[in-house]
Design an enzyme around this catalytic site. Structure first.
Site, PDB file in Angstrom:
ATOM      1  N   ASP A   1      41.759  31.935  49.179  1.00 56.41           N
ATOM      2  CA  ASP A   1      40.531  32.738  49.182  1.00 56.41           C
ATOM      3  C   ASP A   1      39.966  32.844  47.766  1.00 56.41           C
ATOM      4  O   ASP A   1      40.611  32.433  46.802  1.00 56.41           O
ATOM      5  CB  ASP A   1      40.853  34.127  49.767  1.00 56.41           C
TER       6      ASP A   1
ATOM      7  N   ASP B   1      32.190  35.381  56.805  1.00 52.42           N
ATOM      8  CA  ASP B   1      33.273  35.504  57.786  1.00 52.42           C
ATOM      9  C   ASP B   1      32.730  35.628  59.206  1.00 52.42           C
ATOM     10  O   ASP B   1      31.741  36.322  59.444  1.00 52.42           O
ATOM     11  CB  ASP B   1      34.092  36.777  57.523  1.00 52.42           C
TER      12      ASP B   1
HETATM   13  C1  GLA Z   1      37.817  36.980  53.100  1.00 51.26           C
HETATM   14  C2  GLA Z   1      37.922  35.691  53.906  1.00 51.26           C
HETATM   15  C3  GLA Z   1      38.397  36.011  55.310  1.00 51.26           C
HETATM   16  C4  GLA Z   1      39.744  36.706  55.249  1.00 51.26           C
HETATM   17  C5  GLA Z   1      39.640  37.962  54.381  1.00 51.26           C
HETATM   18  C6  GLA Z   1      41.011  38.563  54.121  1.00 51.26           C
HETATM   19  O1  GLA Z   1      36.821  37.817  53.580  1.00 51.26           O
HETATM   20  O2  GLA Z   1      36.682  35.031  53.946  1.00 51.26           O
HETATM   21  O3  GLA Z   1      38.493  34.833  56.080  1.00 51.26           O
HETATM   22  O4  GLA Z   1      40.706  35.832  54.738  1.00 51.26           O
HETATM   23  O5  GLA Z   1      39.065  37.669  53.105  1.00 51.26           O
HETATM   24  O6  GLA Z   1      40.954  39.671  53.272  1.00 51.26           O
END
Ligand code: GLA
Length: 420
Positions: A170, A231
């Site tokens: 990430d 997301d």
């Molecule tokens: C980000 C990523 C998600 C997930 C969250 C976890 O938002 O884009 O896919 O992994 O972090 O905290």
């Protein structure tokens, strides 16, 4: 149904077919040379459904713990998921203890993962599956656990020692674009140096976009897949926005995808609460067209037979996993109906028609076959099979014919056109 043409194939048509074969066989851009993800990764990832639930006292069945992953591993093996290709069982954020150990290594929360990641990896491997893990290029993960900045080599080595097979990396809490870029590259090389085969799943472009346009040719040289956009949530609004982003950026992102490196529009949320049946069909069909990693985030202990059948639909999975590895694109949008298409191996094509109108009932849409596949999808004729919402053989069509379909609101009709 249309009748097969009795006219013999002319030399011109055969030449066109040959040209199509040559054009579509051209190799794509250089890719990360780890031999992995030759087709889009398939598996399960905990985030969308289980998020950062660390309360194993209060919610023992849905907290992020080894028990959850062991139960999912068991079901992936026993309920047919592994057999259709879902192979990677992936941990997302919130698996870690709040501090590194005395040797500077990341460690799993000891209460929630009493066997450690090594023990969990052994269990997952004993089921014939692979284990994915999560870390972050910056100072902290998005949920605030220890980040990998300054620890890339030791973290890569730790993951390899544990027997991890995929890393989702990430991009939160990174203090500059330079560090972001260098960090993603550094981790890629560090993973390769471990000598273990570890799929590298990046969010590099997503975190680059606010600063500058990502260099996808370069990203492909370091990552096996990469998130571009926000997301996914368990809602139609979210799935719709991912599709809209993808089509409006398709000139930039489609050609770069291919065996070894894929655009990642995020998890499949099929089998949860927010999508209607038609919207679930749309997500499955379009993730196949987009050559997207198929990482489900749902509860395999409680999933309806209908959602399970959709996620396990072998014909649709075959489109997603097509060995030619070309990502599809939106061909046109007209009157709230979108037509997407994807070239497949053996001169076949997948075509998806999405009805984005959210008022009224099912709508009829007529497409001219000649407009598909840059005019090459059905020369001089082809066999068309409807795969979704349910399978139906539609029979022979000629290049000059029209095809009329009926599409539910927010639903999709997915077709496969096979050369004769
Ligand atoms: C980000 C990523 C998600 C997930 C969250 C976890 O938002 O884009 O896919 O992994 O972090 O905290």
């Amino acid at each position: 149904m249309k009748l097969k043409s009795l006219v013999p194939q002319s030399g011109f048509l055969l030449a066109l077919r040959f040209l199509a074969l040559v054009l579509w066989s051209f190799p794509g851009a250089r890719t990360l040379d780890n031999g992995l993800a030759m087709t889009p990764t398939m598996g399960w990832l905990h985030w969308e459904r289980f998020m950062c639930n660390t309360d194993c006292q209060g919610e023992p069945d849905s907290c992020v713990s080894e028990k959850l992953f062991m139960q999912m591993a068991e079901l992936m093996e026993s309920d047919g998921w592994k057999d259709v290709g879902y192979e990677y069982l992936c941990i997302d954020d919130c698996w870690m203890a709040p501090k590194r150990d005395s040797k500077g290594r990341l460690q799993a929360d000891p209460k929630r993962f009493p066997s450690g990641i090594r023990g969990l990896a052994d269990y997952v491997h004993s089921k014939g599956l692979k284990l994915g893990i999560y870390a972050d290029v910056g100072n902290k993960t998005c949920a605030g656990f220890p980040g990998s900045f300054g620890h890339y080599d030791i973290d890569a080595k730790t993951f390899a020692d544990w027997g991890v097979d995929l890393l989702k990396f990430d991009g939160c809490y990174c203090d500059s674009v330079e560090h972001l870029e260098k960090g993603y590259k550094h981790m890629s090389l560090a993973l390769n140096r471990t000598g273990r085969s570890i799929v590298y799943s990046c969010e590099w472009p997503l975190y680059m976009w606010p600063f500058r346009k990502p260099n996808y040719t370069e990203i492909r040289q370091y990552c096996n897949h990469w998130r571009n956009f926000e997301d996914v949530y368990d809602s139609w609004q979210s799935v719709k926005s991912i599709l809209a982003w993808t089509s409006s950026n398709q000139k930039r992102i489609v050609d770069v995808a291919g065996p070894g490196g894929w655009n990642d529009p995020d998890m499949l949320v099929i089998g949860n609460f927010g999508l209607s049946w038609d919207q679930q069909v749309t997500q499955m069909a379009l993730w196949a067209i987009m050559a997207a990693p198929l990482l489900m985030s749902n509860d395999l202990r409680h999933i309806s037979p209908q959602a399970k059948a959709l996620l396990q639909n072998k014909d649709v999975i075959a489109i997603n996993q097509d060995p030619l590895g070309k990502q599809g694109y939106r061909l046109r949008k007209e009157d709230n109906i979108e037509v997407w298409e994807r070239p497949l191996s053996d001169l076949a094509w997948a075509v998806a028609m999405v009805n984005l109108q959210e008022i009224g009932g099912p709508r009829f849409h007529t497409i001219s076959i000649a407009s598909l596949g840059q005019g090459l999808a059905c020369i001089p004729d082809c066999v068309i099979t409807q795969l979704l919402p349910e399978k139906r053989e539609l029979g022979f069509y000629q290049w000059t014919s029209d095809l009329k379909t009926k599409i539910n609101p927010t639903g999709t009709v997915l077709l496969q056109l096979a050369a004769t």
